[in-house]
Design an enzyme around this catalytic site. Structure first.
Site, short mmCIF file in Angstrom:
data_model
loop_
_atom_site.label_atom_id
_atom_site.label_comp_id
_atom_site.label_asym_id
_atom_site.label_seq_id
_atom_site.Cartn_x
_atom_site.Cartn_y
_atom_site.Cartn_z
N CYS A 9 -15.52 -16.99 16.55
CA CYS A 9 -14.84 -15.92 17.27
C CYS A 9 -13.67 -16.56 18.02
CB CYS A 9 -15.78 -15.12 18.17
SG CYS A 9 -16.46 -16.02 19.58
N ARG A 15 -19.66 -13.65 21.30
CA ARG A 15 -20.10 -13.17 19.99
C ARG A 15 -20.65 -14.26 19.08
NH1 ARG A 15 -14.67 -10.21 18.36
NH2 ARG A 15 -13.89 -12.00 19.52
N ASP A 128 -14.53 -7.73 20.70
CA ASP A 128 -14.83 -8.70 21.74
C ASP A 128 -15.30 -7.97 23.01
OD1 ASP A 128 -15.02 -10.91 23.36
OD2 ASP A 128 -12.94 -11.56 23.05
#
Length: 156
Positions: A9, A15, A128
């Site tokens: 990410c 994440r 996000d």
């Protein structure tokens, strides 16, 4: 075939570590790591770089769902990391585009974590949650969990 999996990410604190711990739980015989395209790394007073720990909201939400999250330190994605993994899973199409631009040798083995998610036809990105509410973290956790399970079933 895919024994070494890297999950990517942006900052490698929300994440990708969540997906790493989920996928590792499902595929304990595989080597699974995570990294960030622009990892959250700090420099200490001695000039040494240290990656930030997993975001506390991400960890709390994951643990609330019974996921054991071990120690984590954000890691910067590098060409070497890309070379050393058989499969690279990214959260958003723009992450794949960034890899294509900066690390073209890794593009052929880079796919979206949401690739197999039929519930999200047309939008396979996993947004996000950084600096958002617990409710957003909860939604993103569920997306990550569903998609890591889809990948785990494909990789078994």
């Amino acid at each position: 075939m895919f024994d070494k999996i890297l999950i990517v990410c942006i900052g490698n604190i929300c994440r990708s570590p969540t997906a790493q711990f989920l996928l590792q739980r499902e595929l304990p015989h595989k080597h699974i790591r995570s990294a960030g395209l622009y990892a959250m790394v700090n420099t200490d007073e001695n000039g040494n770089e240290r990656g930030q720990e997993m975001n506390s909201q991400a960890r709390e939400i994951a643990e609330k769902h019974g996921l054991i999250c071990g120690a984590h330190e954000a890691t910067q994605f590098t060409s070497e990391l890309g070379r050393n993994h058989d499969l690279i899973l990214v959260m958003e199409k723009r992450h794949r585009d960034d890899i294509a631009k900066r690390f073209p040798e890794a593009l052929a083995k880079t796919m979206l974590l949401g690739e197999w998610d039929a519930q999200r036809e047309g939008n396979k990105d996993i947004p996000d949650p950084y600096r958002k509410s617990d409710e957003v973290f909860e939604q993103i956790y569920k997306l990550i969990e569903r998609n890591t399970m889809l990948w785990a079933n494909k990789l078994k």
